[in-house]
Design an enzyme around this catalytic site. Structure first.
Site, PDB file in Angstrom:
ATOM      1  N   GLY A   1      -5.944  -9.119  14.688  1.00 51.37           N
ATOM      2  CA  GLY A   1      -5.415 -10.059  13.700  1.00 51.37           C
ATOM      3  C   GLY A   1      -4.739 -11.190  14.465  1.00 51.37           C
ATOM      4  O   GLY A   1      -3.933 -10.941  15.381  1.00 51.37           O
ATOM      5  N   ALA A   2      -5.083 -12.425  14.106  1.00 47.25           N
ATOM      6  CA  ALA A   2      -4.685 -13.570  14.930  1.00 47.25           C
ATOM      7  C   ALA A   2      -3.179 -13.655  15.217  1.00 47.25           C
ATOM      8  O   ALA A   2      -2.771 -13.742  16.383  1.00 47.25           O
ATOM      9  CB  ALA A   2      -5.204 -14.850  14.280  1.00 47.25           C
TER      10      ALA A   2
ATOM     11  N   ARG B   1      -9.550 -12.078  24.247  1.00 51.19           N
ATOM     12  CA  ARG B   1     -10.419 -12.338  23.088  1.00 51.19           C
ATOM     13  C   ARG B   1     -10.506 -13.860  22.907  1.00 51.19           C
ATOM     14  O   ARG B   1      -9.494 -14.541  23.014  1.00 51.19           O
ATOM     15  CB  ARG B   1      -9.874 -11.677  21.805  1.00 51.19           C
TER      16      ARG B   1
ATOM     17  N   ASP C   1      -8.648 -17.077  11.930  1.00 57.43           N
ATOM     18  CA  ASP C   1      -8.398 -17.005  13.366  1.00 57.43           C
ATOM     19  C   ASP C   1      -8.237 -18.378  13.982  1.00 57.43           C
ATOM     20  O   ASP C   1      -7.633 -18.534  15.038  1.00 57.43           O
ATOM     21  CB  ASP C   1      -9.528 -16.240  14.051  1.00 57.43           C
TER      22      ASP C   1
HETATM   23  O1  MRU Z   1     -11.361  -8.921  14.721  1.00 57.85           O
HETATM   24  P1  MRU Z   1     -10.036  -8.920  14.043  1.00 57.85           P
HETATM   25  O2  MRU Z   1      -9.726  -7.659  13.306  1.00 57.85           O
HETATM   26  O3  MRU Z   1      -8.912  -9.331  14.985  1.00 57.85           O
HETATM   27  O4  MRU Z   1     -10.174 -10.068  12.964  1.00 57.85           O
HETATM   28  C1  MRU Z   1      -9.116 -10.355  12.109  1.00 57.85           C
HETATM   29  C2  MRU Z   1      -9.421 -11.404  11.128  1.00 57.85           C
HETATM   30  O5  MRU Z   1     -10.504 -11.940  11.069  1.00 57.85           O
HETATM   31  C3  MRU Z   1      -8.300 -11.844  10.246  1.00 57.85           C
HETATM   32  O6  MRU Z   1      -8.773 -12.258   9.002  1.00 57.85           O
HETATM   33  C4  MRU Z   1      -7.581 -13.025  10.905  1.00 57.85           C
HETATM   34  O7  MRU Z   1      -7.224 -12.727  12.223  1.00 57.85           O
HETATM   35  C5  MRU Z   1      -6.405 -13.453  10.156  1.00 57.85           C
HETATM   36  S1  MRU Z   1      -5.075 -12.337  10.339  1.00 57.85           S
HETATM   37  C6  MRU Z   1      -3.745 -12.873   9.470  1.00 57.85           C
END
Ligand code: MRU
Length: 376
Positions: free
Chosen positions: A49-50, A95, A250
């Site tokens: 999650g970002a 990432r 993200d």
């Molecule tokens: O691959 P992830 O689980 O890190 O992806 C997360 C997402 O795509 C979320 O929607 C995004 O990071 C927003 S989190 C507030």
């Protein structure tokens, strides 16, 4: 009252978080005590999650500088700078898509740049703590602005004596941030205020962040929700069972294009076809002024095994693997597989960006204005 634990929390000088790879089956807390462990947690998706990636990376830099201080490497400016550069570069390489990762690292790097190397560890830790507190506050503010944006829809649902029907993709809740989440912040605030809500939770293949994580945290908070297969959303929209869609993101490009979990774009297209509002919740730190459009964002490609296999808990009492988390193959051996982790939703499909400073249109002009305010 909504009760949600912090996703990343500090006890003294210890950094603690959940191992999200094990949720919803096992609630295991892990400690990040070195920068390498912070980098591993991001790369392996123990944290994801970002915004959470950004704060974890900030603590990663702080932990790294603590190590350098302990080994005497902050005594000379040259070795201090070399050590800092190595830690920052390694964390940033974990990432590629979420801009919050570089943002978190740079926030700490810029803070220490003002100080003598001997003070770097202390300054970095203080800056990481600030970012931690700011993320929770930012999400609370996003929640408040989200409810304002949804006012008319909430009133309509109330008038029809039914819950507000919200569809979300992936996990942009508390588990994707330090606390509350971005897309789920208005949902939690609505629930807390006694506004009836119901959330359609896209399972979000291939890693199932919706089914595993969003459902887990909504259940803990007592928010009514239903997990659906990724492909069910279009039908629900067509039947009038969705009032609005809200997702996190993200990276927002300078023109308002939104990069988020793979599958977001299809939901945006379906929402447009049915004239359903498609909101994107994001802290301003998710806006990347240096990337002109979504097509210029590097889309992370993840291992084929995530598509080839599904992970879950063995519930067959007769099995030797009873209650173990296992992967099972769902794709024939030998079939080619592609696994892009994110996609791009063109700005034109986005009803607005719900930020901590308020809701703005997903346009270059509005983005420039909010970034200028932020810099002031
Ligand atoms: O691959 P992830 O689980 O890190 O992806 C997360 C997402 O795509 C979320 O929607 C995004 O990071 C927003 S989190 C507030």
């Amino acid at each position: 009252m909504v009760k949600l634990p912090y996703t990343l929390w500090i006890e003294g000088d210890r950094v603690l978080t959940w191992d999200q790879r094990l949720l919803p089956f096992r609630e295991e807390v892990i400690e990040l005590s070195t920068w390498q462990q912070a980098a591993h947690a991001i790369r392996s998706m123990q944290v994801r999650g970002a915004p959470l990636i950004g704060v974890t990376a900030a603590f990663g830099v702080a932990l790294g500088l603590r190590e350098l201080a302990g080994s005497g490497h902050l005594e000379s400016s040259t070795s201090a700078q070399t050590g800092l550069d190595e830690i920052c570069a390694s964390l940033m390489a974990t990432r590629p898509t979420a801009v919050n990762l570089a943002w978190g690292v740079n926030q700490v790097r810029n803070a220490v740049a003002q100080a003598r190397p001997a003070d770097w560890a202390r300054v970095a830790w203080a800056r990481a703590l600030d970012l931690h507190a700011a993320d929770a506050q930012c999400n609370a503010d996003i929640g408040k602005h989200g409810l304002i944006a949804w006012e008319a829809l909430i009133d309509r649902a109330k008038g029809e004596a039914r819950p507000l029907q919200i569809l979300t993709h992936c996990n942009a809740g508390a588990l994707a941030t330090v606390a509350w989440g971005t897309a789920l912040a208005p949902v939690y605030q609505a629930h807390q205020q006694g506004i009836a809500v119901h959330v359609w939770v896209d399972e979000t293949r291939p890693r199932n962040q919706g089914a595993s994580l969003t459902a887990w945290e909504l259940a803990r908070a007592g928010v009514p929700h239903t997990v659906i297969a990724d492909n069910a959303g279009g039908l629900l929209m067509m039947r009038g069972q969705v009032d609005l869609v809200i997702v996190g993101c993200d990276r927002v490009a300078a023109n308002g294009d939104v990069v988020n979990k793979i599958g977001t774009y299809l939901k945006a297209l379906a929402a447009q076809a049915h004239q359903i509002a498609f909101w994107v919740a994001c802290p301003i730190s998710t806006i990347d002024r240096d990337t002109p459009g979504g097509m210029q964002v590097e889309i992370e490609e993840r291992p084929a095994s995530e598509v080839e296999q599904m992970h879950g808990l063995v519930e067959d009492q007769g099995s030797a693997l009873y209650q173990q988390i296992v992967g099972v193959r769902v794709v024939p051996v030998g079939s080619a597989v592609l696994n892009p982790a994110f996609d791009i939703t063109p700005a034109a499909l986005v009803s607005g960006l719900i930020t901590e400073r308020g809701t703005i249109p997903a346009t270059g002009e509005a983005i420039r204005r909010v970034l200028a305010l932020e810099a002031a």
